[in-house]
Write a protein that holds these residues in place. Structure first.
Motif, PDB file in Angstrom:
ATOM      1  N   ALA A   1       0.837  -1.195   0.000  1.00 12.44           N
ATOM      2  CA  ALA A   1       0.000   0.000   0.000  1.00 12.44           C
ATOM      3  C   ALA A   1       0.871   1.243   0.000  1.00 12.44           C
ATOM      4  O   ALA A   1       1.938   1.272   0.625  1.00 12.44           O
ATOM      5  CB  ALA A   1      -0.925   0.010   1.210  1.00 12.44           C
ATOM      6  N   MET A   2       0.419   2.282  -0.714  1.00  7.67           N
ATOM      7  CA  MET A   2       1.038   3.599  -0.691  1.00  7.67           C
ATOM      8  C   MET A   2       0.200   4.450   0.258  1.00  7.67           C
ATOM      9  O   MET A   2      -0.935   4.816  -0.071  1.00  7.67           O
ATOM     10  CB  MET A   2       1.081   4.204  -2.089  1.00  7.67           C
ATOM     11  N   VAL A   3       0.754   4.766   1.407  1.00  5.98           N
ATOM     12  CA  VAL A   3      -0.021   5.318   2.520  1.00  5.98           C
ATOM     13  C   VAL A   3       0.148   6.836   2.596  1.00  5.98           C
ATOM     14  O   VAL A   3       1.274   7.352   2.575  1.00  5.98           O
ATOM     15  CB  VAL A   3       0.414   4.664   3.846  1.00  5.98           C
ATOM     16  N   HIS A   4      -0.961   7.540   2.704  1.00  6.06           N
ATOM     17  CA  HIS A   4      -0.955   9.004   2.825  1.00  6.06           C
ATOM     18  C   HIS A   4      -0.291   9.442   4.118  1.00  6.06           C
ATOM     19  O   HIS A   4      -0.592   8.949   5.199  1.00  6.06           O
ATOM     20  CB  HIS A   4      -2.400   9.512   2.787  1.00  6.06           C
ATOM     21  N   ASP A   5       0.639  10.392   4.001  1.00  4.22           N
ATOM     22  CA  ASP A   5       1.259  11.015   5.169  1.00  4.22           C
ATOM     23  C   ASP A   5       0.804  12.467   5.341  1.00  4.22           C
ATOM     24  O   ASP A   5       0.327  12.849   6.397  1.00  4.22           O
ATOM     25  CB  ASP A   5       2.789  10.964   5.064  1.00  4.22           C
ATOM     26  N   GLU A   6       0.952  13.268   4.270  1.00  6.86           N
ATOM     27  CA  GLU A   6       0.677  14.690   4.436  1.00  6.86           C
ATOM     28  C   GLU A   6       0.502  15.371   3.081  1.00  6.86           C
ATOM     29  O   GLU A   6       1.219  15.063   2.125  1.00  6.86           O
ATOM     30  CB  GLU A   6       1.847  15.356   5.174  1.00  6.86           C
ATOM     31  N   ILE A   7      -0.471  16.274   2.983  1.00  3.12           N
ATOM     32  CA  ILE A   7      -0.517  17.241   1.890  1.00  3.12           C
ATOM     33  C   ILE A   7       0.322  18.423   2.348  1.00  3.12           C
ATOM     34  O   ILE A   7      -0.067  19.175   3.236  1.00  3.12           O
ATOM     35  CB  ILE A   7      -1.949  17.672   1.555  1.00  3.12           C
ATOM     36  N   GLU A   8       1.489  18.547   1.730  1.00  8.41           N
ATOM     37  CA  GLU A   8       2.501  19.477   2.230  1.00  8.41           C
ATOM     38  C   GLU A   8       2.254  20.903   1.766  1.00  8.41           C
ATOM     39  O   GLU A   8       2.565  21.864   2.467  1.00  8.41           O
ATOM     40  CB  GLU A   8       3.875  19.006   1.761  1.00  8.41           C
ATOM     41  N   ALA A   9       1.692  21.061   0.571  1.00 13.15           N
ATOM     42  CA  ALA A   9       1.430  22.391   0.035  1.00 13.15           C
ATOM     43  C   ALA A   9       0.255  22.293  -0.920  1.00 13.15           C
ATOM     44  O   ALA A   9       0.071  21.290  -1.605  1.00 13.15           O
ATOM     45  CB  ALA A   9       2.659  22.936  -0.687  1.00 13.15           C
ATOM     46  N   LEU A  10      -0.546  23.353  -0.961  1.00 12.47           N
ATOM     47  CA  LEU A  10      -1.678  23.426  -1.881  1.00 12.47           C
ATOM     48  C   LEU A  10      -1.827  24.889  -2.307  1.00 12.47           C
ATOM     49  O   LEU A  10      -2.216  25.743  -1.509  1.00 12.47           O
ATOM     50  CB  LEU A  10      -2.963  22.931  -1.209  1.00 12.47           C
ATOM     51  N   ASP A  11      -1.452  25.164  -3.569  1.00 11.36           N
ATOM     52  CA  ASP A  11      -1.479  26.524  -4.096  1.00 11.36           C
ATOM     53  C   ASP A  11      -2.498  26.599  -5.223  1.00 11.36           C
ATOM     54  O   ASP A  11      -2.467  25.780  -6.154  1.00 11.36           O
ATOM     55  CB  ASP A  11      -0.102  26.930  -4.614  1.00 11.36           C
ATOM     56  N   VAL A  12      -3.372  27.605  -5.149  1.00 12.74           N
ATOM     57  CA  VAL A  12      -4.456  27.743  -6.123  1.00 12.74           C
ATOM     58  C   VAL A  12      -4.485  29.163  -6.661  1.00 12.74           C
ATOM     59  O   VAL A  12      -4.509  30.130  -5.886  1.00 12.74           O
ATOM     60  CB  VAL A  12      -5.818  27.403  -5.482  1.00 12.74           C
TER      61      VAL A  12
END
Length: 303
Positions: A100-111
């Motif tokens: 499994a590829m396990v979620h750790d963190e959304i590090e940045a989100l730029d819109v």
């Protein structure tokens, strides 16, 4: 008037990228799929600017296929693709090796109106629980003259402490089945559609050939429309230009496959980098249009 890009973040679950009032794709970064399907982030649904669906989720023939995903069926003895594993001795066999590829963190989100970019950190774990990879991937979305383009970047670091050979069913003994890497599975109505390549339009005959880009053009049910998907390989990717795993006769699929016919050594502590541009456009494509769209995708990788 040009549509503005936007974003809806279901925190802890998914990121939806939009253009105007329409969805372009949803990136599910924390899936709840069964272990047999090698849970991993995926893009689905994926749509054209006109709203037509160009991906499929859990098709009955291969329930571990999920829209657009980064998937490796032969990561040493581990399977980060889903379903059975192929070997020369036993053919396809279901093993207890679906990682499994396990979620750790959304590090940045730029819109902004013309760019949505986010960075995702995740860790790979075998079914037995061993931590083998730390990965950082960045997804950047822009509009183009003919549709929209996603730049998909991944950096994988081997933290297993062992040298891993990354391969495919072909390197394990199955002829012309070198899938593995960034894999797109199209909707049912695209079956029998057209594979696009610099070599010219074709079908399953293009599987295993090398090219800087390939794509697919198919038609939709219920509406009198078609769509095109192009994937371009960055020139600095390992083994560029790659061999490609493409299918049309049984289902629509496009996959730049750097591990198609030769294993790639992945030493402990090393980081592997891959970049791709995925362009989605309304309308079917002939040779001149597919080359035009591919040039747009390649320009995005350079910019």
């Amino acid at each position: 008037m040009t549509q503005a890009l936007g974003c809806n973040h279901a925190v802890g679950r998914s990121i939806q990228v939009t253009a105007g009032d329409g969805e372009l794709f949803t990136y599910v970064y924390n899936p709840t799929d069964p272990q047999l399907e090698s849970p991993r982030p995926y893009l689905h649904p994926m749509r054209t600017l006109g709203g037509d669906l160009v991906s499929v989720y859990r098709p009955h023939d291969h329930i571990w296929h999920k829209g657009l995903t980064w998937s490796l069926p032969h990561f040493g003895h581990e399977n980060f693709w889903g379903g059975p594993t192929f070997s020369r001795e036993n053919g396809y066999e279901q093993l207890d090796n679906n990682g499994a590829m396990v979620h750790d963190e959304i590090e940045a989100l730029d819109v902004s109106d013309d760019l949505v970019r986010f960075t995702h950190r995740l860790s790979w774990h075998t079914q037995a629980g061993a931590h083998v990879v730390d990965e950082t991937r960045t997804l950047s979305t822009r509009l183009t003259d003919d549709g929209w383009v996603l730049v998909y970047e991944t950096a994988m670091t081997n933290v297993s402490g062992e040298n891993v050979q990354i391969g495919s069913p072909t390197t394990a003994g199955r002829e012309n089945a070198g899938y593995g890497g960034l894999f797109w599975r199209g909707p049912r109505s695209f079956t029998g559609g057209t594979v696009l390549a610099p070599q010219g339009l074709g079908g399953d005959d293009l599987r295993g050939q090398r090219a800087a880009w390939m794509g697919f053009s198919g038609k939709h049910d219920e509406v009198d429309r078609g769509s095109t998907v192009i994937i371009a390989d960055a020139t600095d990717n390992p083994r560029h230009p790659p061999q490609w795993f493409v299918r049309s006769e049984d289902f629509a699929a496009v996959c730049p496959a750097p591990f198609f016919s030769e294993e790639l050594p992945f030493p402990p502590g090393e980081t592997l980098h891959f970049r791709y541009a995925v362009l989605v456009a309304d309308g079917t494509s002939d040779d001149p249009r597919s080359a035009h769209l591919a040039a747009q995708a390649q320009k995005t990788l350079i910019d």
